[in-house]
Design an enzyme around this catalytic site. Sequence first.
Site: not given
Length: 397
Positions: A233, A255, A280-281, A341
């Site tokens: 990310f 992504s 996509n992670a 977060c």
Amino acid sequence: MPPKSSAVSTLPSVVVSKRGALRLKEGHVWVYRSDVVSATPGAGGQAVQVQDERGKQLGSALYSSTSQIAVRMLSDRPVGDLEQLIRKRVRDAIAYRETVVKDTNAYRAIFSEADFLPGLIVDRYNDILSFQVLTQAMDAEPVRNAFLSELNEASHPAAITERVDAKIREIEELPARSSGLVQGEKSKTIFSMNDVKFHYNAVEGQKTGAFLDQRENYAAAARYAHGEALDVFCYHGGFGLHLAASCSKVTGVDSSRPALEMADQNAALNGREIEWLEGNAFDVLRDYAKSGTQYDTIVLDPPAFAKSKRDLATALRGYKELNLRALKMLKPGGILVTCSCSYHVSPQAFLEVVSAAALDVHRNLRILENRTQAKDHPILLGVPETGYLKCLITNVS
């Protein structure tokens, strides 16, 4: 409770329930709509005086006629001149940053409730200011003019731009508005964090443009990072570009192709060679883990998985899966930097989910640093919503 301001109030009144009054007495600054007993007609977007059902004055606040957060306290005293109070709060917020911000010309200048300016966010990127209003009151012309004027006088920016969240404006029943320049003509600049340079485009990107809340965590992660590193990310390369100074190879995964294109421009700006991978992670980590790919350092900095309490269970599963896969890929002695977060994921819940992932893959973790958001995003005691970012730096064996 926000700093006191003495004056005789002529403001319209909002009466709150016993539960709402107790919440304020315990230090919070919000009252939800369900705890508003009555409000003077036409009070939406105005400053109001708040009282309990017995008529006891509790202070002054900004009122929203539509949001579930109906009351946002300004002071436990009456407020006479709202515009002058706004100006003073802007000056105080900027003065606070002068005491806590270093090694950067990009930081959050105003953080809503944490700076006693509920509903106002202002970020500085070198010579450009970017702001966002989240409430009816902050969008009202007298208040808007007051904070913009004070920002100009205090910061002398080359330009000021507004970032608009259409959903928030819809909730607050504010007229539609587009993001863009409010003042000046400059919309692009270069800013630096910890001696790393970044491009900034005032009318593109997420949030108000970059993830300034991670600035101190970028530097902390770089102190421990080594060998081959994976930044998952990666967005515009915040962690990856910092890791590149101490790692032999860095790969960034995201992504978003536009985000990776900006990350590549940032790498070029700093003379860094980083491999960027669009994907996509979850899929990338699954494939890498299956193939036996190993890293010395892995950073996980996903977006908020829990936007509300309803998302909490799903979010915790997502965090566990990410951390589990990353831990499978780390060499003994490796470094895992893992973040959340999501405000609704508490620090304790995040620790527990990372611990559960480590147990499942039989890895031991030593916590090197247990961190939160940068100091220009202050956490106000009594208002837990101002603290949201978790960043664990761990040694894996």
